[in-house]
Scaffold this motif. Structure first.
Motif, PDB file in Angstrom:
ATOM      1  N   ALA A 132      10.684 -15.590-102.242  1.00  0.00           N
ATOM      2  CA  ALA A 132      10.456 -14.203-102.643  1.00  0.00           C
ATOM      3  C   ALA A 132      10.503 -14.021-104.154  1.00  0.00           C
ATOM      4  N   HIS A 133      10.866 -15.058-104.883  1.00  0.00           N
ATOM      5  CA  HIS A 133      11.019 -14.941-106.339  1.00  0.00           C
ATOM      6  C   HIS A 133       9.671 -14.683-106.993  1.00  0.00           C
ATOM      7  N   ASP A 134       9.591 -13.617-107.779  1.00  0.00           N
ATOM      8  CA  ASP A 134       8.389 -13.262-108.540  1.00  0.00           C
ATOM      9  C   ASP A 134       8.729 -13.380-110.018  1.00  0.00           C
ATOM     10  N   ILE A 135       8.141 -14.345-110.692  1.00  0.00           N
ATOM     11  CA  ILE A 135       8.492 -14.621-112.079  1.00  0.00           C
ATOM     12  C   ILE A 135       8.164 -13.452-112.995  1.00  0.00           C
ATOM     13  N   ASN A 136       7.245 -12.580-112.589  1.00  0.00           N
ATOM     14  CA  ASN A 136       6.837 -11.460-113.436  1.00  0.00           C
ATOM     15  C   ASN A 136       7.802 -10.280-113.352  1.00  0.00           C
ATOM     16  N   THR A 137       8.556 -10.182-112.272  1.00  0.00           N
ATOM     17  CA  THR A 137       9.459  -9.038-112.095  1.00  0.00           C
ATOM     18  C   THR A 137      10.921  -9.439-111.970  1.00  0.00           C
ATOM     19  N   ALA A 138      11.193 -10.736-111.927  1.00  0.00           N
ATOM     20  CA  ALA A 138      12.559 -11.206-111.688  1.00  0.00           C
ATOM     21  C   ALA A 138      13.476 -10.880-112.855  1.00  0.00           C
ATOM     22  N   TYR A 139      14.606 -10.271-112.542  1.00  0.00           N
ATOM     23  CA  TYR A 139      15.650 -10.009-113.524  1.00  0.00           C
ATOM     24  C   TYR A 139      16.765 -11.038-113.341  1.00  0.00           C
ATOM     25  N   PRO A 140      17.432 -11.423-114.426  1.00  0.00           N
ATOM     26  CA  PRO A 140      18.625 -12.260-114.249  1.00  0.00           C
ATOM     27  C   PRO A 140      19.701 -11.450-113.552  1.00  0.00           C
TER      28      PRO A 140
END
Length: 469
Positions: A132-140
């Motif tokens: 489910a990880h989206d590199i464009n919207t992922a927050y730390p």
């Protein structure tokens, strides 16, 4: 220097626990799969007047019995010490009967080949895939590693295997920034001394094995040779560059490799890629012994050196640890070597500074031993969060305000927060009062370290909301 000092402090705290006298805002909840692991505890060491001058006869625990494809025959410590692979020697040109301090011979390592199962070898499981990880919207994850009282609560915890390498929406920017820094500064940010070949290769393989397992939609490794980066839309032969350069090209994380000197048992910095140092750089530290790296720290020799040396000497491969340090900044300064122009901004309080310009910098760090080379690697990355984010985070404004007002002066001076506190502190006090009025925290509560430090109450809901799921 900041990260190395923090590593010193966390190891010191590991051996010097004080009772937690503070009263938490809420009682600690039972652990769940979502709850970060609690702090590690350890016995105190004996009086420093009895310290040994060498650790040459102390070896870390071996994981050799876990490598199923090599001979299960045990190798005793005497054999390892008599036939040690020198810290300065390239394993590829060394006799096959020389051993690393974790009990693997050069022959064993050559037999295991490329990309062995590092989960089995290290005792730390592979990460859970995160499709489910989206590199464009992922927050730390929203780390808030503030503590009060500062020396009463440890912040050292066991590594969460799924989060060893955390990717977020600054990925493309950071990779480009780090490559630019290397092109400009060269060995000031990336260097590897002779003898570090195995450690560098092993680290690269472990990291690539991790990211391909954790983020299969972003990375693929073909024939243990070609890395496909689906974020940057590139393919790279991993043998075409030094392993640390491969990591620089694909992983926005800093790595420092400490290796054991077979003559004394002490650890030296032998290889590193570090693009987010504040007040130091690789050139100033490479080749130095652990205590030499930390020499500028007040009381290090008297109070911390033994604990640090002993910890590095005995650290098992399956007991990796994590923690976070923090600072307050204007903007997002990533790399600040000595005499960087940005340092001048820390000497003044700009009357035109706005809260919107102020950020929290968290260096989230892990420390672990590599199973084959026995090198100890600590890695970290700088994460920046707008201070304005704290307004809806229960107890965070009051906690940070307490630290800024009443914290140990030497600690605050070292962190260099004075240049922004004239803007940040009034806002924190305003938000702390607002949170009491809104019932986010009890009125008149006693400020203390967050119950599930570094997490605030409701952090998961906010984190998911920020990412849109």
């Amino acid at each position: 220097m900041v990260v190395l000092v923090v590593i010193a402090s966390m190891i010191y705290l590991l051996f010097h626990r004080s009772p937690n006298k503070s009263t938490p805002i809420h009682s600690r909840k039972d652990s769940t799969p979502e709850t970060p692991p609690r702090s590690i505890s350890s016995d105190k060491h004996k009086n420093n007047t009895m310290l040994p001058t060498t650790f040459a006869h102390v070896l870390p625990p071996s994981r050799r019995e876990c490598a199923g494809s090599i001979s299960p025959r045990a190798v005793n410590e005497e054999t390892i010490q008599m036939h040690s692979l020198p810290m300065t020697m390239d394993y590829t040109t060394s006799p096959c009967n020389l051993y690393t301090s974790t009990g693997f011979s050069v022959g064993d390592i050559l037999h295991l080949g490329d990309f062995p199962d590092y989960a089995t070898l290290s005792g730390i499981p592979h990460p859970t895939p995160y499709p489910a990880h989206d590199i464009n919207t992922a927050y730390p994850r929203p780390y808030r590693p503030f503590r009060w009282g500062y020396h009463q609560t440890m912040s050292l915890t066991k590594l969460e295997p799924d989060w060893w390498i955390e990717l977020e929406n600054t990925y493309k920017t950071r990779i480009a920034q780090r490559k630019e820094l290397y092109a400009k500064h060269g060995t000031d940010v990336l260097n590897a001394l002779p003898g570090s070949e195995l450690a560098c290769k092993e680290l690269m393989e472990m990291v690539l094995q991790f990211i391909c397992t954790r983020y299969p939609q972003h990375f693929t490794l073909l024939d243990n040779r070609v890395l496909q980066n689906h974020i940057l839309h590139v393919e790279q032969d991993i043998r075409a560059k030094h392993p640390l350069e491969i990591l620089l090209d694909h992983v926005p994380e800093d790595f420092a490799l400490m290796m054991r000197d077979e003559k004394t048992g002490f650890y030296f910095l032998r290889a590193a890629v570090i693009c987010s140092a504040v007040g130091w750089n690789v050139r100033l530290k490479i080749g130095r012994r652990l205590d030499e790296i930390h020499a500028p720290i007040p009381d290090y020799k008297e109070k911390m050196q033994f604990s640090m040396d002993r910890f590095f000497t005995k650290m098992p491969t399956d007991k990796a640890i994590q923690r976070g340090s923090w600072g307050l900044e204007v903007g997002e300064p990533l790399y600040m070597p000595p005499d960087d122009p940005h340092e001048a901004a820390r000497l003044v309080q700009d009357p035109d500074l706005r809260i919107e310009d102020c950020t929290l910098r968290v260096d989230w760090q892990t420390l672990r031993r590599l199973p084959l080379s026995a090198a100890v690697v600590f890695n970290f990355k700088a994460l920046f969060t707008p201070i304005s984010s704290f307004r809806d985070e229960p107890a965070v404004p009051a906690l940070l305000a307490k630290v800024l007002k009443d914290g140990k002066k030497s600690m605050l001076q070292y962190k260099g927060v004075w240049h922004v506190e004239h803007v940040i502190l009034p806002k924190l006090e305003e938000w702390a009062k607002e949170q009491e009025e809104q019932g986010m925290v009890p009125k008149g509560w006693e400020v203390a370290t967050l119950d599930n430090s570094p997490w605030f109450r409701g952090w998961q809901e906010k984190w998911h909301r920020q990412q849109g799921f």
